[in-house]
Scaffold this motif. Structure first.
Motif, PDB file in Angstrom:
ATOM      1  N   TRP A  39      -6.486   4.577  -6.701  1.00 40.29           N
ATOM      2  CA  TRP A  39      -6.903   3.372  -7.427  1.00 40.29           C
ATOM      3  C   TRP A  39      -6.099   2.161  -6.977  1.00 40.29           C
ATOM      4  N   PHE A  40      -4.787   2.282  -6.946  1.00 36.31           N
ATOM      5  CA  PHE A  40      -3.953   1.145  -6.564  1.00 36.31           C
ATOM      6  C   PHE A  40      -4.124   0.770  -5.097  1.00 36.31           C
ATOM      7  N   SER A  41      -4.526   1.741  -4.257  1.00 37.83           N
ATOM      8  CA  SER A  41      -4.713   1.412  -2.841  1.00 37.83           C
ATOM      9  C   SER A  41      -5.891   0.480  -2.618  1.00 37.83           C
ATOM     10  N   PHE A  42      -6.780   0.357  -3.600  1.00 37.35           N
ATOM     11  CA  PHE A  42      -7.917  -0.561  -3.494  1.00 37.35           C
ATOM     12  C   PHE A  42      -7.734  -1.797  -4.373  1.00 37.35           C
ATOM     13  N   GLN A  43      -6.504  -2.016  -4.846  1.00 36.06           N
ATOM     14  CA  GLN A  43      -6.231  -3.136  -5.730  1.00 36.06           C
ATOM     15  C   GLN A  43      -5.237  -4.112  -5.105  1.00 36.06           C
ATOM     16  N   ARG A  44      -5.326  -5.378  -5.522  1.00 34.96           N
ATOM     17  CA  ARG A  44      -4.281  -6.353  -5.210  1.00 34.96           C
ATOM     18  C   ARG A  44      -3.248  -6.279  -6.335  1.00 34.96           C
ATOM     19  N   TYR A  45      -2.079  -5.754  -6.017  1.00 39.81           N
ATOM     20  CA  TYR A  45      -1.093  -5.524  -7.067  1.00 39.81           C
ATOM     21  C   TYR A  45       0.287  -5.824  -6.490  1.00 39.81           C
ATOM     22  N   GLY A  57     -10.792  -3.978  -2.087  1.00 38.19           N
ATOM     23  CA  GLY A  57     -11.640  -3.304  -1.115  1.00 38.19           C
ATOM     24  C   GLY A  57     -10.798  -2.547  -0.084  1.00 38.19           C
ATOM     25  N   TRP A  58     -11.178  -2.704   1.171  1.00 39.11           N
ATOM     26  CA  TRP A  58     -10.472  -2.034   2.255  1.00 39.11           C
ATOM     27  C   TRP A  58      -9.388  -2.909   2.872  1.00 39.11           C
ATOM     28  N   ASN A  59      -9.056  -4.030   2.228  1.00 38.90           N
ATOM     29  CA  ASN A  59      -8.100  -4.965   2.830  1.00 38.90           C
ATOM     30  C   ASN A  59      -6.713  -4.351   3.007  1.00 38.90           C
ATOM     31  N   ASN A  60      -6.272  -3.571   2.021  1.00 38.31           N
ATOM     32  CA  ASN A  60      -4.948  -2.948   2.147  1.00 38.31           C
ATOM     33  C   ASN A  60      -4.895  -1.989   3.329  1.00 38.31           C
ATOM     34  N   TYR A  61      -5.956  -1.205   3.492  1.00 34.31           N
ATOM     35  CA  TYR A  61      -5.996  -0.276   4.610  1.00 34.31           C
ATOM     36  C   TYR A  61      -6.118  -1.026   5.935  1.00 34.31           C
ATOM     37  N   THR A  62      -6.921  -2.081   5.957  1.00 34.55           N
ATOM     38  CA  THR A  62      -7.064  -2.871   7.183  1.00 34.55           C
ATOM     39  C   THR A  62      -5.737  -3.494   7.582  1.00 34.55           C
ATOM     40  N   PHE A  63      -5.009  -4.024   6.579  1.00 35.62           N
ATOM     41  CA  PHE A  63      -3.702  -4.632   6.875  1.00 35.62           C
ATOM     42  C   PHE A  63      -2.739  -3.598   7.444  1.00 35.62           C
ATOM     43  N   TYR A 255       8.323   3.099   1.196  1.00 36.63           N
ATOM     44  CA  TYR A 255       9.382   2.567   0.325  1.00 36.63           C
ATOM     45  C   TYR A 255       9.591   1.076   0.572  1.00 36.63           C
ATOM     46  N   LEU A 256       9.606   0.660   1.833  1.00 42.21           N
ATOM     47  CA  LEU A 256       9.795  -0.762   2.141  1.00 42.21           C
ATOM     48  C   LEU A 256       8.689  -1.613   1.541  1.00 42.21           C
ATOM     49  N   ARG A 257       7.461  -1.152   1.657  1.00 41.57           N
ATOM     50  CA  ARG A 257       6.336  -1.932   1.143  1.00 41.57           C
ATOM     51  C   ARG A 257       6.308  -1.937  -0.387  1.00 41.57           C
ATOM     52  N   ALA A 258       6.760  -0.849  -1.005  1.00 47.52           N
ATOM     53  CA  ALA A 258       6.659  -0.747  -2.467  1.00 47.52           C
ATOM     54  C   ALA A 258       7.829  -1.423  -3.171  1.00 47.52           C
ATOM     55  N   LEU A 259       9.051  -1.153  -2.757  1.00 46.69           N
ATOM     56  CA  LEU A 259      10.216  -1.568  -3.527  1.00 46.69           C
ATOM     57  C   LEU A 259      11.015  -2.700  -2.882  1.00 46.69           C
ATOM     58  N   LEU A 260      10.674  -3.086  -1.670  1.00 47.84           N
ATOM     59  CA  LEU A 260      11.310  -4.255  -1.068  1.00 47.84           C
ATOM     60  C   LEU A 260      10.328  -5.413  -0.929  1.00 47.84           C
ATOM     61  N   ASP A 261       9.081  -5.102  -0.542  1.00 47.81           N
ATOM     62  CA  ASP A 261       8.039  -6.136  -0.504  1.00 47.81           C
ATOM     63  C   ASP A 261       7.300  -6.256  -1.827  1.00 47.81           C
ATOM     64  N   PHE A 262       7.477  -5.266  -2.708  1.00 48.29           N
ATOM     65  CA  PHE A 262       6.874  -5.252  -4.048  1.00 48.29           C
ATOM     66  C   PHE A 262       5.348  -5.278  -3.997  1.00 48.29           C
ATOM     67  N   ASN A 263       4.778  -4.782  -2.904  1.00 53.92           N
ATOM     68  CA  ASN A 263       3.323  -4.761  -2.752  1.00 53.92           C
ATOM     69  C   ASN A 263       2.844  -3.334  -3.004  1.00 53.92           C
ATOM     70  N   ILE A 264       2.467  -3.070  -4.249  1.00 51.34           N
ATOM     71  CA  ILE A 264       2.079  -1.717  -4.640  1.00 51.34           C
ATOM     72  C   ILE A 264       0.757  -1.318  -3.999  1.00 51.34           C
ATOM     73  N   GLY A 265      -0.142  -2.263  -3.804  1.00 54.19           N
ATOM     74  CA  GLY A 265      -1.436  -1.956  -3.199  1.00 54.19           C
ATOM     75  C   GLY A 265      -1.295  -1.431  -1.782  1.00 54.19           C
ATOM     76  N   ILE A 266      -0.531  -2.140  -0.955  1.00 51.24           N
ATOM     77  CA  ILE A 266      -0.344  -1.710   0.431  1.00 51.24           C
ATOM     78  C   ILE A 266       0.473  -0.423   0.486  1.00 51.24           C
ATOM     79  N   ALA A 267       1.487  -0.306  -0.383  1.00 53.56           N
ATOM     80  CA  ALA A 267       2.273   0.918  -0.422  1.00 53.56           C
ATOM     81  C   ALA A 267       1.412   2.118  -0.816  1.00 53.56           C
TER      82      ALA A 267
END
Length: 295
Positions: A39-45, A57-63, A255-267
């Motif tokens: 769910w979070f992988s398809f969200q801007r969070y 959408g697929w933006n997180n995966y595309t990035f 870990y870098l994307r989730a807890l340093l960049d704080f981007n849960i969607g991409i993580a």
């Protein structure tokens, strides 16, 4: 015939009813985290900016898939796993053959050689960082100075190699335990018959001992590879994924994307990619092990 069939049906239903609570708990335990990750992988969070929200959408995966850091991390992960597996399997086989022999103090030596497996990853990483590989006060630096050589700053010059050494030191006792148990089940009469026929130690090892260890080696490779894909503490304590991305693995990138960049969607998207990679590896390994068990 009808009574037997109905009896089997009733027995089968009772077994299913008894298994249902455990299976349901296991499914909930597995499916809820997996569902939330999807769910979070398809969200801007973003934790720093709550205003960034909504369906991505697929933006997180595309990035992620267009980010060079992902492919560097996957390459580092596979390289680390392959090197650690090679070191632990080859070293485990040789040590298993050695510790299978009778010699004075074998019990104490076995206890000492398996002790690294019971040390927490964070503690072992600190020991290697501050006592073994420290460029000034480490044991390796002292040995290099004794030999008249310049000490090496391992974590700056060879970061991924340093991680491989630490992780191999942790997992070599595990391979030794499995392989030593397997080699102890080898029939001594078979080895004695080979010696009477004139076979030397190398021939006995190559044609008798090594084929006997094939199944155990497959099990070691399968179990280690699943755990090695998630190595994190050793990297966090020693190199922090650097210099740059030289020692960043897929788990550490998440870990870098989730807890340093704080981007849960991409993580979360990275987590899904890691799940897919781990399952592909697991399917391949399970088939390999099953094939070895059949032979």
């Amino acid at each position: 015939m009808q009574r037997r069939a109905s009896g089997r049906t009733v027995g089968g239903m009772r077994a299913l009813l008894l298994q249902a609570p455990a299976v349901s708990l296991l499914l909930v335990w597995m499916l809820i985290p997996l569902g939330m990750t999807l769910w979070f992988s398809f969200q801007r969070y973003n934790l720093l900016n709550p205003m960034i929200s909504g369906f991505a959408g697929w933006n997180n995966y595309t990035f992620l898939l267009t980010d060079p850091a992902l492919w560097i991390a996957i390459g580092n992960t596979l390289l680390m796993v392959c090197w650690v597996l090679g070191i632990t399997v080859i070293g485990g086989v040789l040590l298993a053959v050695l510790f299978h022999q009778e010699f004075f103090g074998r019990g104490i030596a076995r206890l000492l050689v398996i002790s690294p497996f019971f040390i927490m990853p964070t503690v072992s990483a600190l020991v290697w960082k501050n006592m073994m590989m420290h460029p000034v006060n480490g044991i390796f630096a002292w040995l290099f100075k004794l030999a008249g050589l310049q000490p090496i700053d391992w974590f700056s010059s060879y970061p991924l190699t340093s991680i491989v050494i630490i992780v191999s030191w942790e997992w070599l006792p595990f391979a030794l335990l499995i392989l030593l148990t397997a080699i102890q089940s080898l029939d001594d009469d078979q080895i004695e018959a080979a010696r009477m026929d004139g076979a030397g130690p190398l021939a006995i090892f190559w044609f008798i001992t090594l084929p006997h260890l094939k199944r155990a080696i497959s099990v070691v490779v399968m179990i280690e590879m699943i755990f090695l894909l998630t190595i994190f503490a050793e990297i966090f304590v020693t190199t922090s994924g650097g210099p740059g991305l030289a020692s960043t693995t897929l788990a550490y990138l998440i870990y870098l994307r989730a807890l340093l960049d704080f981007n849960i969607g991409i993580a979360s998207a990275g987590g899904v990619i890691a799940i897919i990679l781990a399952n592909l590896v697991a399917i391949f390994l399970i088939r390999t092990v099953a094939r070895n068990l059949e032979t």
